[in-house]
Design an enzyme around this catalytic site. Structure first.
Site, PDB file in Angstrom:
ATOM      1  N   ARG A 270       0.063  34.374 -16.245  1.00  0.00           N
ATOM      2  CA  ARG A 270      -0.544  35.327 -15.316  1.00  0.00           C
ATOM      3  C   ARG A 270       0.375  36.539 -15.154  1.00  0.00           C
ATOM      4  O   ARG A 270       1.549  36.386 -14.828  1.00  0.00           O
ATOM      5  CB  ARG A 270      -0.755  34.649 -13.951  1.00  0.00           C
TER       6      ARG A 270
ATOM      7  N   GLN B 145      11.163  35.987  -8.265  1.00  0.00           N
ATOM      8  CA  GLN B 145      11.984  34.916  -7.701  1.00  0.00           C
ATOM      9  C   GLN B 145      11.210  34.047  -6.713  1.00  0.00           C
ATOM     10  O   GLN B 145      11.453  32.848  -6.612  1.00  0.00           O
ATOM     11  CB  GLN B 145      13.228  35.495  -7.028  1.00  0.00           C
TER      12      GLN B 145
ATOM     13  N   GLU C 150       0.846  -1.194   0.000  1.00  0.00           N
ATOM     14  CA  GLU C 150       0.000   0.000   0.000  1.00  0.00           C
ATOM     15  C   GLU C 150       0.884   1.246   0.000  1.00  0.00           C
ATOM     16  O   GLU C 150       0.622   2.222  -0.687  1.00  0.00           O
ATOM     17  CB  GLU C 150      -0.843  -0.060   1.275  1.00  0.00           C
TER      18      GLU C 150
END
Ligand SMILES: Cc1cc2nc3c(=O)[nH]c(=O)nc-3n(C[C@H](O)[C@H](O)[C@H](O)COP(=O)(O)OP(=O)(O)OC[C@H]3O[C@@H](n4cnc5c(N)ncnc54)[C@H](O)[C@@H]3O)c2cc1C
Lengths: 250, 408
Positions: free
Chosen positions: B295, B306, B269
């Site tokens: 954007r 940065q 798992e």
């Protein structure tokens, strides 16, 4: 029955295409390449025939760069039996049709299924030229294909302007696939595993002894004009006025 | 293995196409509607021949086991063959691709064909495997694996209250289980409990039973509302004097080492979680890079700041690390081994934290849009959180890693 299917390597229809600044072609870096969608439909149709007609063989053919192996492997993973890659650069449609005609001489298929066109240059020419070179009947833009019980003839429904047309012709013949012919399957995972072991033969075009001198050359490519930004107007009067004076549409 | 093989890339492309056409357009319904994910999982199984492949693998394994039974030995696992790397990747790549859009589907699928079927395959008799595991492996049936209880999760073994009491040749089962993936819809339930033979609770044996939907005394709750992972139904199970025959006891003996088998399930798992994390991180990174390019703020694309670059760089580092973890996992599966529990824990811990951190940073990078459901990072961020909780919480992974370090 033996079916030959063409598989062309083309840019993914979802990728945005950029034209090289000098207009000699498109920028190929970072482009995702896929099987020409119409060819994929052709492969699917051939596989469906193979599932119905016992003992059939589906042979894929691609003409182009060595990397077109990837697209042939995809077709093999879908279930085709073997593949041939003819190594050649920049053939025009007639060159491609001649190469295919030569392969048909060697392979002697009962049926050729091709995409109606490749979505890169949209020539929509090779299927028709090939049928002519071979002197075989052709059914282009097929949206439905039915074979007679003895597989000696085909009945092809074509999407033509204003309706559907059904043609019947004896085989061997050339059929080109339209969009609504079928929905291609996914290559299954076991299919992908098996594809690795299937035969993929490479033949340099020079070995075929076919004249592939291009008769068509691309002189220049340019992107469609980019759309200019819209304008927001204050009132219906202004809109009507601008449609009349500026856009000159009313 | 240092890079994806040609076969891996083909599997990835085929899966990606499936996800784009079958899952992406239905995401709204899967995440916010009432449709459980099973139809789409079944469509994936049939489209890719996964059901037939599972059946073939199952039949080969059973044939080996039968042969071994005759010879009185235990079936040996196959040796590594050419192509095993491809096959091992085949298990993980679909997880990665699905998680780019829908970690919930992977959870629902993984619990059924992974955890539940594996529990039966590792501890069941051949008859039990044929009856219950095969239909789970082909996804004909839906499985649930129930260990967690309202009073015990991390301490699942210690705090467990569910009981089995001997009753003639069979048993009577009682108890409540909670947070059970697929619980509301499961056809087949692996139920883990303690044998109540009058001894002290801590000395009792762990037993595992297989139950079918609709058995008298078994109730499966409606799906619970939760923070994320909406496409994976989670529910409660109530067992009130459920009568079972011995043929439902896994292994058909009280002496099979239940705890060891369960630990092997944990290990597997945890390996799956790294693949899930990679899918989430890949998608967040891709969406974030696009957004940073387009954007504009203060007159330039935000990618030129940065502080935004730092986020993108960290996402890429996480992606590379996770990919390398997956490569190692593929190598290990291909060579027929499995990760030891401490390494599986380390991978799971890193993977869960990386996915959460990257998804949170993606939300931040998207600003207000990041908080809106329309931009996918919002969902991935809610979904990523579960990786730090299920399959053993971060804290439990940490203590397991430390315990193994200090043991020597
Ligand atoms: C979406 C979802 C699906 C799930 N599916 C299943 C399923 O299919 N089957 C199933 O059986 N279970 C399932 N679970 C349950 C899951 O495995 C448990 O929630 C998990 O193991 C944690 O247990 P708990 O919730 O009881 O938390 P607790 O154990 O109560 O933990 C609470 C807090 O204490 C911390 N803590 C506990 N012990 C220690 C310790 N020793 N040292 C330090 N800190 C500690 C934990 O890390 C956690 O932060 C699911 C859970 C979720 C959220």
């Amino acid at each position: 029955m033996k079916i030959l299917v063409t598989v062309k390597r083309v840019p993914d229809p979802e990728t945005s295409i950029k034209v090289k600044p000098d207009g000699t072609g498109i920028v190929t870096d970072n482009i995702k390449w896929v099987v020409n969608p119409f060819d994929e439909i052709g492969v699917e149709e051939a596989l469906r025939i193979k599932e119905k007609v016992a003992g059939s063989e589906v042979v894929l053919v691609s003409i182009g760069d060595k990397v077109a192996q990837e697209q042939l492997r995809t077709g093999l993973a879908m279930g085709a039996d073997r593949a041939i890659l003819v190594l050649a650069d920049d053939l025009d449609p007639l060159g491609v049709a001649r190469v295919l005609a030569k392969l048909v001489d060697d392979e002697k298929p009962d049926l050729i299924i091709m995409g109606k066109q490749a979505i890169d240059d949209d020539s929509n020419a090779v299927g028709q030229m090939l049928a002519e070179l071979l002197g075989w009947p052709q059914g282009t833009f097929a949206s439905q294909i039915e074979l007679s019980d003895d597989q000696k003839s085909a009945s092809v429904t074509r999407e033509v302007d204003g309706g559907l047309e059904t043609l019947s012709f004896p085989l061997p013949g050339v059929i080109t696939a339209d969009l609504r012919l079928n929905e291609p399957r996914y290559a299954s995972l076991p299919g992908i595993m098996k594809a690795r072991k299937k035969e993929l033969k490479e033949i340099p075009v020079a070995d075929l002894g076919v004249d592939v001198t291009p008769r068509v050359t691309i002189t220049k490519m340019e992107p469609p004009p980019s759309r200019e930004a819209g304008k927001i107007v204050a009132s219906v009067e202004e809109l009507v006025n601008l449609l009349h004076t500026e856009a000159k549409v009313i | 293995m240092i890079e994806w093989t040609e076969q891996h890339v083909m599997i990835r492309d085929a899966m990606r196409k499936f996800v784009e056409t079958e899952i992406k357009p239905n995401l709204e319904e899967l995440e916010h509607g009432d449709s459980p994910p099973y139809d789409v999982i079944r469509k994936m199984f049939t489209s890719f021949g996964m059901d037939e492949a599972a059946r073939a693998t199952f039949e080969k394994r059973i044939a080996r086991e039968r042969a071994a039974e005759k010879n009185g030995g235990v079936a040996e696992n196959g040796k590594r063959r050419e192509g095993d790397i491809d096959t091992a990747g085949m298990q993980l790549i679909p997880i990665i691709e699905l998680c780019r859009y829908c970690p919930g589907i992977v959870t629902a699928m993984g619990v059924s064909m992974g955890l539940t079927a594996s529990a039966i395959m590792s501890k069941g008799t051949i008859r039990q495997k044929e009856r219950w595991a095969l239909p789970l492996l082909t996804f004909e049936k839906i499985g649930a694996w129930a260990i967690t209880e309202p009073g015990s999760g991390s301490d699942a073994f210690g705090g467990m209250k569910s009981t089995a009491r001997r009753n003639g040749d069979g048993y009577v089962l009682n108890g409540n289980k909670t947070f059970i993936t697929n619980g509301p819809y499961a056809d087949t339930i692996v139920f883990i409990c303690k044998l109540d033979d009058g001894s002290e609770a801590k000395d009792r044996k762990m037993l595992t039973f297989v139950l079918d939907r609709g058995m008298a005394g078994l109730n499966q709750s409606a799906p619970m509302r939760k923070m994320g992972l909406h496409s994976s139904p989670t529910g409660e199970l109530f067992l009130d004097d459920v009568q079972v025959e011995k043929e439902r006891l896994l292994g058909e003996t009280e002496d099979s080492p239940a705890r060891a088998g369960t630990k092997a399930s944990f290990s597997m798992e945890r390996a799956g979680v790294a693949a899930m994390a990679l899918g989430i991180v890949e998608q967040c990174r891709e969406l974030s890079v696009d957004y940073a390019r387009t954007r504009v703020a203060f007159g330039k694309p935000i990618g030129e700041f940065q502080l935004i670059q730092l986020k993108l760089a960290k996402m890429e580092v996480a992606r590379m690390n996770l990919q390398n973890i997956i490569f190692r996992q593929i190598e290990i599966i291909a060579s027929g081994k499995s990760l030891d529990l401490a390494e599986a824990s380390a991978c799971k811990l890193y993977a869960a934290q990386a996915a959460m951190e990257v998804a949170l940073e993606a939300v931040q990078l998207f600003g207000g849009n990041g908080y809106m459901a329309e931009f996918q990072v919002e969902q991935l961020c809610r979904d990523a959180k579960v990786l730090q909780i299920y399959a053993g919480t971060d804290e439990i992974q940490i203590s397991q890693i430390a315990r193994s370090l200090l043991a020597h």
